[in-house]
Motif scaffolding. Sequence first.
Motif, PDB file in Angstrom:
ATOM      1  N   PHE A 272       0.827  -1.205   0.000  1.00  0.00           N
ATOM      2  CA  PHE A 272       0.000   0.000   0.000  1.00  0.00           C
ATOM      3  C   PHE A 272       0.865   1.260   0.000  1.00  0.00           C
ATOM      4  N   VAL A 273       1.893   1.291   0.828  1.00  0.00           N
ATOM      5  CA  VAL A 273       2.746   2.473   0.928  1.00  0.00           C
ATOM      6  C   VAL A 273       3.402   2.785  -0.414  1.00  0.00           C
ATOM      7  N   ASN A 274       3.811   1.758  -1.141  1.00  0.00           N
ATOM      8  CA  ASN A 274       4.553   1.950  -2.394  1.00  0.00           C
ATOM      9  C   ASN A 274       3.688   1.851  -3.640  1.00  0.00           C
ATOM     10  N   ASN A 275       2.378   1.631  -3.462  1.00  0.00           N
ATOM     11  CA  ASN A 275       1.461   1.547  -4.604  1.00  0.00           C
ATOM     12  C   ASN A 275       1.960   0.524  -5.631  1.00  0.00           C
ATOM     13  N   GLU A 276       2.393  -0.633  -5.149  1.00  0.00           N
ATOM     14  CA  GLU A 276       3.112  -1.591  -5.975  1.00  0.00           C
ATOM     15  C   GLU A 276       2.264  -2.201  -7.083  1.00  0.00           C
ATOM     16  N   MET A 277       0.979  -2.464  -6.815  1.00  0.00           N
ATOM     17  CA  MET A 277       0.170  -3.149  -7.814  1.00  0.00           C
ATOM     18  C   MET A 277      -0.087  -2.267  -9.025  1.00  0.00           C
ATOM     19  N   ASN A 278      -0.417  -1.001  -8.793  1.00  0.00           N
ATOM     20  CA  ASN A 278      -0.636  -0.099  -9.918  1.00  0.00           C
ATOM     21  C   ASN A 278       0.655   0.180 -10.666  1.00  0.00           C
TER      22      ASN A 278
END
Length: 392
Positions: A272-278
């Motif tokens: 969530f912190v790094n917005n990895e999925m997007n």
Amino acid sequence: MTPFKSLFSYAVRIHLRKNACLYNHKLIRPSSSANPSIIQSVDNGSAVNIQPDEISHIPVMLNEVMTYLDPQPGHVLIDMTCGGGGHTRKILETVPNVKIYGLDRDPVAYERGVRLQFEYPDRFFPILGRFSELPRLVKAQQIPNVDGVLFDLGCSSMQFEDPRRGFGLSRDGPLDMRMDGDRFPDQPTAADVIEHIDEEHLVKILKCYGEEKRAKKVARAIVEARYMFKRLKTTNELASLIDSVLDSETRLDKLTRPTHVATKTFQAIRIFVNNEMNELNRGIEVAHDILKQDGKLVVITFHSLEDRIVKRHLIGIDMDEPVSRTISQKYRNAASWHNPLDIDSIFDRKWNNLTKHVVAPSFNDMQINPRCRSAKLRCATKNNVQVVKNKI
């Protein structure tokens, strides 16, 4: 509620809405919001305050990567997650006259890449940035279309083993978890998230990003901890809290070794912190744009969320589809009328899969590097097609 808490709570809600994986499994294609001046200052070395450590790095599935990527003399490649440079160094050592651009969002990895560039000055070129920043960086660096793209997703060993980064459970450190370091001062840390996010959204994060079955219980404990003793500032404090809540559970990894009950919670907050999925979704799209026809894409994932996104791209399932359906399931209704463009898109896929199933690490690899136990490799080549979406 203080003004900071109010603004942060609003920002978290906006972030959750953009991360549509939490609601209907859609992936937003984010535009780059990075400030070019900040990136330029980092490139010049003025904004990096993290000193790289000499932490051992073992590249994951090295032999498999060399086999499927198949680099040849004269090829131009992009390592989208250069990290410790294990795969890149192996290619540079074994394949003559190959050029590699090493992208990484981590300033520590970028500093390692700068040192590697001194060893291979005309063959390796480090780039600092996220996947979503790559289109701008490609233009700035004047990078031509490439022959191969490599993704080695997840956290690297140097991130896990550096307690100052806050990624790992084994060593106590601040709850940071930002892969970008201090590149973006306004980006919230993991400690900011767990201090200000409301319980409902925290449950969604733990369920969707960590696949944590006891998400409600963990989220309730984190929220109640704010009012019981103090702010959770370190990795040990968060891990101890979760351990006290789930102390009766015993969890094992794929090697049947005991694993900490807070592992999935740490994974969810980090994503969530790094917005990895997007970022991953955007990265696969950019990879298709910069690859030559028949260029190779090799992706190593470490959990089902990453692999699901990669699989959808390679098979040709749109990210707006609610679930992964086969062609027969999608078009089995004979009473439905399908646009000819939809039918043509079945045969005009962007990718041609070279692996029928995922490639898993060997037992010897897992013995040498236990962190690769959950790795999955997929490989595909780019098809030179223009998929036209139905806008009717």
